[in-house]
Design a protein around this motif. Structure first.
Motif, PDB file in Angstrom:
ATOM      1  N   VAL B  15     -36.293 -16.995 -28.430  1.00 62.21           N
ATOM      2  CA  VAL B  15     -35.033 -16.307 -28.680  1.00 62.21           C
ATOM      3  C   VAL B  15     -34.378 -16.981 -29.876  1.00 62.21           C
ATOM      4  CG1 VAL B  15     -32.814 -15.655 -27.718  1.00 62.21           C
ATOM      5  CG2 VAL B  15     -34.812 -15.824 -26.239  1.00 62.21           C
ATOM      6  N   VAL B  16     -34.210 -16.249 -30.956  1.00 63.37           N
ATOM      7  CA  VAL B  16     -33.679 -16.850 -32.182  1.00 63.37           C
ATOM      8  C   VAL B  16     -32.157 -16.741 -32.214  1.00 63.37           C
ATOM      9  CG1 VAL B  16     -33.868 -16.916 -34.685  1.00 63.37           C
ATOM     10  CG2 VAL B  16     -35.791 -16.132 -33.325  1.00 63.37           C
ATOM     11  N   VAL B  17     -31.660 -15.571 -31.827  1.00 59.35           N
ATOM     12  CA  VAL B  17     -30.209 -15.394 -31.687  1.00 59.35           C
ATOM     13  C   VAL B  17     -29.978 -14.921 -30.258  1.00 59.35           C
ATOM     14  CG1 VAL B  17     -28.192 -14.071 -32.417  1.00 59.35           C
ATOM     15  CG2 VAL B  17     -29.818 -14.909 -34.117  1.00 59.35           C
ATOM     16  N   ASP B  18     -29.086 -15.584 -29.563  1.00 59.93           N
ATOM     17  CA  ASP B  18     -29.003 -15.437 -28.115  1.00 59.93           C
ATOM     18  C   ASP B  18     -27.600 -15.015 -27.681  1.00 59.93           C
ATOM     19  OD1 ASP B  18     -29.430 -15.555 -25.442  1.00 59.93           O
ATOM     20  OD2 ASP B  18     -29.790 -17.713 -25.329  1.00 59.93           O
ATOM     21  N   GLY B  19     -27.364 -13.735 -27.633  1.00 64.72           N
ATOM     22  CA  GLY B  19     -26.115 -13.209 -27.095  1.00 64.72           C
ATOM     23  C   GLY B  19     -24.866 -13.671 -27.821  1.00 64.72           C
ATOM     24  N   VAL B  20     -24.833 -13.470 -29.147  1.00 60.32           N
ATOM     25  CA  VAL B  20     -23.674 -13.930 -29.911  1.00 60.32           C
ATOM     26  C   VAL B  20     -22.568 -12.874 -29.894  1.00 60.32           C
ATOM     27  CG1 VAL B  20     -22.817 -14.567 -32.192  1.00 60.32           C
ATOM     28  CG2 VAL B  20     -25.040 -15.403 -31.412  1.00 60.32           C
ATOM     29  N   THR B  21     -21.419 -13.227 -29.375  1.00 59.65           N
ATOM     30  CA  THR B  21     -20.252 -12.353 -29.377  1.00 59.65           C
ATOM     31  C   THR B  21     -19.178 -13.011 -30.216  1.00 59.65           C
ATOM     32  OG1 THR B  21     -20.780 -11.537 -27.177  1.00 59.65           O
ATOM     33  CG2 THR B  21     -18.520 -11.218 -27.957  1.00 59.65           C
ATOM     34  N   GLY B  37     -32.912 -23.703 -38.004  1.00 61.28           N
ATOM     35  CA  GLY B  37     -33.430 -23.016 -36.824  1.00 61.28           C
ATOM     36  C   GLY B  37     -32.361 -22.648 -35.818  1.00 61.28           C
ATOM     37  N   ALA B  38     -31.093 -22.758 -36.197  1.00 60.86           N
ATOM     38  CA  ALA B  38     -30.016 -22.420 -35.261  1.00 60.86           C
ATOM     39  C   ALA B  38     -29.840 -20.906 -35.142  1.00 60.86           C
ATOM     40  CB  ALA B  38     -28.708 -23.066 -35.700  1.00 60.86           C
ATOM     41  N   GLY B  39     -30.438 -20.161 -36.078  1.00 63.39           N
ATOM     42  CA  GLY B  39     -30.314 -18.695 -36.020  1.00 63.39           C
ATOM     43  C   GLY B  39     -29.260 -18.139 -36.945  1.00 63.39           C
ATOM     44  N   LYS B  40     -28.744 -18.973 -37.859  1.00 67.08           N
ATOM     45  CA  LYS B  40     -27.662 -18.544 -38.753  1.00 67.08           C
ATOM     46  C   LYS B  40     -28.086 -17.362 -39.630  1.00 67.08           C
ATOM     47  CE  LYS B  40     -27.624 -22.567 -40.900  1.00 67.08           C
ATOM     48  NZ  LYS B  40     -28.619 -23.447 -40.268  1.00 67.08           N
ATOM     49  N   SER B  41     -29.201 -17.533 -40.317  1.00 62.80           N
ATOM     50  CA  SER B  41     -29.646 -16.482 -41.240  1.00 62.80           C
ATOM     51  C   SER B  41     -30.045 -15.220 -40.491  1.00 62.80           C
ATOM     52  CB  SER B  41     -30.841 -16.970 -42.055  1.00 62.80           C
ATOM     53  OG  SER B  41     -30.443 -17.995 -42.919  1.00 62.80           O
ATOM     54  N   THR B  42     -30.691 -15.394 -39.347  1.00 62.69           N
ATOM     55  CA  THR B  42     -31.096 -14.228 -38.550  1.00 62.69           C
ATOM     56  C   THR B  42     -29.874 -13.448 -38.107  1.00 62.69           C
ATOM     57  OG1 THR B  42     -32.951 -15.544 -37.762  1.00 62.69           O
ATOM     58  CG2 THR B  42     -32.468 -13.534 -36.561  1.00 62.69           C
ATOM     59  N   PHE B  43     -28.857 -14.183 -37.663  1.00 58.07           N
ATOM     60  CA  PHE B  43     -27.596 -13.551 -37.245  1.00 58.07           C
ATOM     61  C   PHE B  43     -27.003 -12.741 -38.401  1.00 58.07           C
ATOM     62  CE2 PHE B  43     -22.884 -14.180 -36.924  1.00 58.07           C
ATOM     63  CZ  PHE B  43     -22.670 -13.267 -35.892  1.00 58.07           C
ATOM     64  N   LEU B  44     -26.931 -13.381 -39.563  1.00 56.61           N
ATOM     65  CA  LEU B  44     -26.366 -12.719 -40.744  1.00 56.61           C
ATOM     66  C   LEU B  44     -27.182 -11.481 -41.121  1.00 56.61           C
ATOM     67  CD1 LEU B  44     -23.926 -13.802 -42.446  1.00 56.61           C
ATOM     68  CD2 LEU B  44     -25.582 -14.356 -44.213  1.00 56.61           C
ATOM     69  N   SER B  45     -28.505 -11.620 -41.064  1.00 60.11           N
ATOM     70  CA  SER B  45     -29.372 -10.506 -41.440  1.00 60.11           C
ATOM     71  C   SER B  45     -29.199  -9.315 -40.502  1.00 60.11           C
ATOM     72  CB  SER B  45     -30.838 -10.934 -41.434  1.00 60.11           C
ATOM     73  OG  SER B  45     -31.044 -11.906 -42.417  1.00 60.11           O
ATOM     74  N   ALA B 208     -19.961 -22.709 -35.526  1.00 58.81           N
ATOM     75  CA  ALA B 208     -21.057 -23.664 -35.457  1.00 58.81           C
ATOM     76  C   ALA B 208     -22.103 -23.146 -34.486  1.00 58.81           C
ATOM     77  CB  ALA B 208     -20.542 -25.031 -35.005  1.00 58.81           C
ATOM     78  N   MET B 209     -23.318 -22.939 -35.003  1.00 56.79           N
ATOM     79  CA  MET B 209     -24.389 -22.398 -34.151  1.00 56.79           C
ATOM     80  C   MET B 209     -25.416 -23.465 -33.835  1.00 56.79           C
ATOM     81  SD  MET B 209     -25.107 -18.557 -35.680  1.00 56.79           S
ATOM     82  CE  MET B 209     -26.275 -18.170 -34.366  1.00 56.79           C
ATOM     83  N   LYS B 210     -25.981 -23.341 -32.637  1.00 55.44           N
ATOM     84  CA  LYS B 210     -27.098 -24.206 -32.263  1.00 55.44           C
ATOM     85  C   LYS B 210     -27.976 -23.455 -31.278  1.00 55.44           C
ATOM     86  CE  LYS B 210     -28.273 -28.882 -30.995  1.00 55.44           C
ATOM     87  NZ  LYS B 210     -27.830 -30.195 -30.553  1.00 55.44           N
ATOM     88  N   ASN B 211     -29.277 -23.495 -31.461  1.00 52.22           N
ATOM     89  CA  ASN B 211     -30.235 -22.822 -30.578  1.00 52.22           C
ATOM     90  C   ASN B 211     -29.906 -21.348 -30.358  1.00 52.22           C
ATOM     91  OD1 ASN B 211     -31.549 -25.274 -30.311  1.00 52.22           O
ATOM     92  ND2 ASN B 211     -30.328 -25.847 -28.524  1.00 52.22           N
ATOM     93  N   GLY B 212     -29.475 -20.682 -31.402  1.00 53.64           N
ATOM     94  CA  GLY B 212     -29.242 -19.248 -31.299  1.00 53.64           C
ATOM     95  C   GLY B 212     -27.911 -18.859 -30.685  1.00 53.64           C
ATOM     96  N   ARG B 213     -27.140 -19.836 -30.232  1.00 57.89           N
ATOM     97  CA  ARG B 213     -25.846 -19.503 -29.640  1.00 57.89           C
ATOM     98  C   ARG B 213     -24.711 -20.049 -30.500  1.00 57.89           C
ATOM     99  NH1 ARG B 213     -26.215 -18.790 -23.935  1.00 57.89           N
ATOM    100  NH2 ARG B 213     -28.394 -18.919 -23.278  1.00 57.89           N
ATOM    101  N   VAL B 214     -23.518 -19.497 -30.277  1.00 52.26           N
ATOM    102  CA  VAL B 214     -22.348 -20.076 -30.912  1.00 52.26           C
ATOM    103  C   VAL B 214     -21.929 -21.282 -30.082  1.00 52.26           C
ATOM    104  CG1 VAL B 214     -19.933 -19.715 -31.506  1.00 52.26           C
ATOM    105  CG2 VAL B 214     -21.597 -17.894 -31.871  1.00 52.26           C
TER     106      VAL B 214
END
Lengths: 323, 252
Positions: B15-21, B37-45, B208-214
């Motif tokens: 899971v790269v981005v995990d339920g970000v609200t 690897g926190a998922g920042k770029s994936t989230f943005l994309s 601040a993101m870590k492991n796909g979560r905020v």
């Protein structure tokens, strides 16, 4: 040079080559009689049955193939590919072979469409492979294209050998304008429409060349753009294969030279590529006609030699990107 | 205004981005920070519809990015990804001109040309405007891409590590520009940054993101604290107030 003067120069070169192409051949046709209108009925027949068709065919094939090469380079974001080096030509030949075996009675236009469909499948396969491998630059992309075209080509050869169609295959895979006569090349006019379509979509192809993310970010439907591009490329390949055969290197050499001189903004450069392709193929065809007159060397051969030399020169002279 | 609801992306089992609200207010600069690897770029994309969304939704200016027409979205949202390996030989002016594509469909009007020149001026690229991209340094090229994004003239701008390849002078200039675009033009800007100090100095809000979560989200002073930075990045950091700025020092 301004855009206008480049276009004017290139157009003049193409016009001069076209006139030369009308003059040269086994049958005599003097420039004087052409200019003064002192043409015999025999001369006119020669012109309209052979020389005009041959010249048109050469212009259309050259322009179409050069533009097809440019589009393929934009879509794959790589300078070193063209339809004949990534398996599109071989796929189209496979299509011709298949339709010749299964439905030999079909009209030539339908056969061409089948060839285009096969070519499209080959192009789509190439795109799928390079996207899957995430190879967007470097020499691996053309290498994969060569491997793909090698595999498809081997299969086509095997089939042609088994079904005794090696001679037909030879006529599709070696470009030659000497058989062009009125009534035998008209499909090539399709290439003109296709290049016009390419000019209309030029901005979208340029954006696709900047990568999927940039294109999508600007609201350009990337998948649709690639699909349109591949359809143009495979149709151009198919009509040339059906009418005159594969002419290598045009799609590679011309867009590369234009890119060095005028950049890659498709809307500006497609007209240059179109004229450059027409001029190059015409020059090679004329060369093939005069080297050992009255016999002919097929354009596929002269272009292969000349194109390879020009292309190697380009490769060596390419400036490395700064950074 | 950007709103995401339980936004998730997975590749296979990961899971790269995990339920970000999240709800990011308009006319503010939001910095997304976090380890690799926190998922920042994936989230943005995903917000930029460059990547498909697995579950959840994202809205930009009230438009659902998964459903809205891409060309309509391009009038509201501009995005710059981090790896722009361009092989095309375009001049800077041509490239920036393509930023106007959503407005002009390729037929630049006088207004479009004025916007292009303005964007080129904003990034200090006047002297390079007729140069080809492959004749520029990495930093100049990066600025050219940012100019293209600015020329798109959208309410929302997403920048994925825009400071890549920039020296300190141009990095500061870039972040000042980001700040000005939010303050003077009212743009909503989300920027992925690696440097905590740039985020602290120029952003209104930090995610601040870590492991796909905020992990944490809030105003700069609430997020850039010794405990939070220490936890997110797994380092020992000292946070100090110097004049009116919060700075982060990494202990030897």
């Amino acid at each position: 040079m301004t855009n206008r003067s480049i276009l004017a120069t290139a157009s003049l070169a193409v016009a001069a080559l076209s006139i030369a192409s009308l003059m040269i051949g086994a049958g005599d046709l003097s420039p004087v009689s052409l200019a003064t209108g002192g043409l015999t009925a025999e001369d006119l027949r020669l012109l309209f049955v052979s020389r005009f068709p041959r010249t048109f065919a050469t212009l259309l094939a050259g322009a179409g193939l050069a533009v097809a090469g440019l589009i393929m380079q934009m879509l794959s974001s790589n300078r070193f590919v063209e339809p004949s080096t990534i398996g599109v030509s071989e796929s189209a030949a496979l299509g011709m072979l298949t339709v010749t075996l299964l439905a030999p009675g079909l009209p030539i236009f339908a056969k061409m469409l089948v060839a285009a469909l096969f070519g499209l499948a080959g192009a789509a396969l190439f795109m799928a492979i390079i996207h899957r491998l995430r190879l967007r630059s470097g020499l691996l992309v053309p290498l994969i294209g060569l491997i793909l075209s090698g595999i498809i080509g081997a299969f086509v050869n095997f089939l042609a050998y088994r079904f005794d169609l090696m001679q037909s295959l030879g006529s599709w895979l070696t470009g030659d304008f000497s058989m062009v006569l009125a009534g035998r090349y008209e499909l090539l006019w399709l290439a003109l429409g296709l290049t016009a379509l390419a000019i209309l979509a030029a901005d979208r192809f340029t954006l696709a060349g900047l990568g999927r993310d940039v294109a999508v970010g600007l609201g350009v439907p990337y998948g649709v753009t690639v699909a349109i591009g591949l359809v143009i490329v495979s149709l151009v390949s198919a009509v040339t294969i059906v009418s005159v055969g594969v002419i290598p290197f045009v799609g590679l050499v011309v867009p590369n030279i234009v890119s060095m001189l005028a950049g890659d903004n498709g809307r500006q450069t497609i007209p240059y590529v179109l004229l450059g392709g027409a001029a190059l193929v015409l020059a090679c065809d004329i060369l093939g006609r005069v080297i050992r007159m009255p016999y002919e060397i097929p354009v596929g051969t002269t272009m292969g030699v000349l194109g390879a030399v020009v292309f190697l020169t380009l490769l060596f002279r390419r400036r490395p990107a700064h950074g | 205004m950007i709103e995401t609801n339980a936004l998730s992306k997975r590749y296979g089992d990961t899971v790269v981005v995990d339920g970000v609200t999240l709800s990011l207010p308009a006319a503010e600069v939001t910095a997304i920070i976090g380890p690799n690897g926190a998922g920042k770029s994936t989230f943005l994309s995903m917000i930029a519809r460059l990547l498909s969304i697995d579950t959840g939704t994202a809205h930009v200016c009230g438009m659902d990015v998964a459903k809205a027409p891409s060309d309509a979205l391009a009038l509201k949202l501009a995005v710059l990804r981090q790896d722009n390996q361009i092989v095309a030989r375009l001049t800077v002016r041509d490239l920036v001109g393509f930023g106007r594509f959503p407005h002009s469909r390729g037929r630049l009007t006088g207004e479009d040309r004025a916007m292009v020149e303005e964007a080129i001026g904003f990034l200090g690229l006047q002297d390079f405007a007729e140069r080809y991209l492959d004749e520029l340094s990495g930093g100049q090229r990066q600025r050219a891409f940012v100019a293209m994004v600015l020329a798109q003239d959208t309410q929302t701008i997403l920048l994925d590590e825009p400071l890549n390849n920039l020296d300190i002078r141009h990095a500061v200039a870039m972040m000042r520009l980001v700040r000005r675009a939010a303050d003077e033009l009212g743009k909503t800007i989300v920027v992925v940054l690696h440097d905590i100090n740039f985020a602290a100095a120029y952003a209104d809000r930090i995610v601040a993101m870590k492991n796909g979560r905020v992990a944490v989200e809030g105003r700069v002073e609430d997020v850039v604290t010794e405990t939070i930075i220490g936890e997110i990045f797994g380092i020992e950091a000292s946070i100090r107030q110097v004049d009116d700025q919060i700075v982060c020092l990494f202990r030897r």
